[in-house]
Write a protein that holds these residues in place. Structure first.
Motif, PDB file in Angstrom:
ATOM      1  N   UNK A 291      23.405   3.118 -32.052  1.00 42.27           N
ATOM      2  CA  UNK A 291      24.387   4.107 -31.625  1.00 42.27           C
ATOM      3  C   UNK A 291      24.707   4.080 -30.138  1.00 42.27           C
ATOM      4  N   UNK A 292      23.743   3.684 -29.295  1.00 43.17           N
ATOM      5  CA  UNK A 292      24.001   3.638 -27.858  1.00 43.17           C
ATOM      6  C   UNK A 292      23.808   4.990 -27.200  1.00 43.17           C
ATOM      7  N   UNK A 293      23.666   4.984 -25.885  1.00 47.04           N
ATOM      8  CA  UNK A 293      23.289   6.205 -25.180  1.00 47.04           C
ATOM      9  C   UNK A 293      24.383   7.286 -25.215  1.00 47.04           C
ATOM     10  N   UNK A 294      25.648   6.890 -25.193  1.00 45.11           N
ATOM     11  CA  UNK A 294      26.709   7.896 -25.179  1.00 45.11           C
ATOM     12  C   UNK A 294      26.730   8.693 -26.480  1.00 45.11           C
ATOM     13  N   UNK A 295      26.649   7.970 -27.589  1.00 42.68           N
ATOM     14  CA  UNK A 295      26.629   8.664 -28.878  1.00 42.68           C
ATOM     15  C   UNK A 295      25.345   9.479 -29.029  1.00 42.68           C
ATOM     16  N   UNK A 296      24.231   8.919 -28.580  1.00 41.82           N
ATOM     17  CA  UNK A 296      22.974   9.659 -28.664  1.00 41.82           C
ATOM     18  C   UNK A 296      23.037  10.938 -27.826  1.00 41.82           C
ATOM     19  N   UNK A 297      23.756  10.889 -26.711  1.00 36.99           N
ATOM     20  CA  UNK A 297      23.905  12.087 -25.876  1.00 36.99           C
ATOM     21  C   UNK A 297      24.703  13.157 -26.625  1.00 36.99           C
TER      22      UNK A 297
END
Length: 330
Positions: A291-297
């Motif tokens: 998912x990557x950090x942006x989506x995880x945020x």
């Protein structure tokens, strides 16, 4: 094409509490230049004067069938009721507040009859109108000759359907046999279009006819306005369709496009405060890619249950005045 060779077209008109518009909609069917039309009207338990207007028109208009539901069965089930009675080679799904231009059926039948059997859907440009019938803007921007200024996908559009919303739903004419092959609309969903596009375009070709043949009414109570309403069920339906797409995808590019679409739905879940659903979308995304950090945020914000829905709906209401063009809508 000789008169006796022209195919029958079934118009399935679903309506619910549309007394302000139903007469104009029905009249647009009666005055089509194409005479071979089977009209089936399904009223989904209207509580206003919709049925009184339909009954009044029935006494003077060409014959048509009426199904009166005692309860609101939902759009998809109501359409399937009509589909079960459809005798036409082609089907049009018409809402009780939209309007067909007089030669719409004629133009689409002419086009369909010149296409190969692998084409299952013809769609066109459309014009959005307000509750008073005033024209707002076109689905696709047009030049001085009324032709779309952008390239509109045609043929195998499955990847395009995964990528973005670009088809003006009420402009579609569909082959009846493909609808039957697909089992009609999925009655477990609140809407029909995204699901139908996914399930049909992976198997059949689409053709874009570059004309404005339908007026699509924009009203505050439309389904598209419900996507950001907490608990509306719209995003849950999108989640179900994304799972279907996951099973239907044929190559890595399609999985990449689906992943990008899932990310947009995760953001919408935050705005609609559908926090648990955002986590389910994230789990589906994880099957495709990290998912990557942006989506995880964004998912973290969902876990924190931030009350952002009111502010975002205020933004939607006051800053997004007109429907999107070029197929970049919700």
């Amino acid at each position: 094409m000789k008169e006796h060779e022209k195919p029958l077209v079934t118009v399935i008109l679903t309506t619910y509490n549309q007394e302000k518009y139903i007469e104009e909609t029905l009249t647009s069917v009666f005055y089509q230049t194409y005479p071979f039309i089977q009209l089936i009207v399904i009223d989904n338990a209207s509580t206003d004067g919709t049925m009184a207007i339909i009954d009044c028109l029935r006494s003077t208009a060409p014959a048509f069938q009426i199904i009166r539901n005692d309860i609101n069965a939902g759009l998809c089930k109501a359409f399937n009721q009509g589909l079960a009675l459809a005798k036409g080679k082609y089907v049009i799904d018409l809402s009780g507040d939209d309007i067909m231009i007089a030669d719409r059926v004629e133009r689409q039948v002419e086009c369909f009859e010149n296409l190969s059997e692998d084409y299952g859907v013809i769609f066109t440009n459309g014009c959005y109108i307000d509750n008073l019938g005033r024209r707002l803007n076109n689905h696709y921007r047009v030049d001085e000759n009324g032709r779309s200024v952008a390239h509109i996908p045609s043929g195998d559009v499955y990847k395009n359907v995964l990528e973005r919303y670009f088809i003006c739903t009420p402009t579609m004419m569909m082959r009846t046999d493909i609808l039957n092959q697909l089992g009609g609309y999925d009655e477990a969903l609140l809407f029909e279009d995204f699901d139908f596009w996914i399930r049909s375009s992976v198997r059949f070709s689409y053709y874009y006819l570059d004309e404005i043949l339908t007026l699509k009414r924009v009203v505050p109570a439309s389904l598209s306005s419900m996507v950001y309403r907490k608990g509306s069920g719209m995003l849950a339906s999108y989640y179900a369709v994304c799972n279907k797409a996951y099973d239907l995808n044929r190559d890595q590019q399609e999985f990449d496009l689906l992943a990008a679409r899932i990310r947009t739905f995760i953001r919408k879940c935050l705005y609609a405060q559908e926090f648990d659903l955002a986590i389910r979308f994230r789990s589906l995304l994880n099957y495709i890619e990290n998912p990557g950090w942006q989506t995880e945020f964004i998912v973290l914000l969902c876990r924190l249950h931030l009350p952002v829905n009111f502010a975002y709906r205020f933004y939607i209401k006051n800053l997004k005045k007109a429907p999107a063009q070029e197929g970049f809508g919700f």
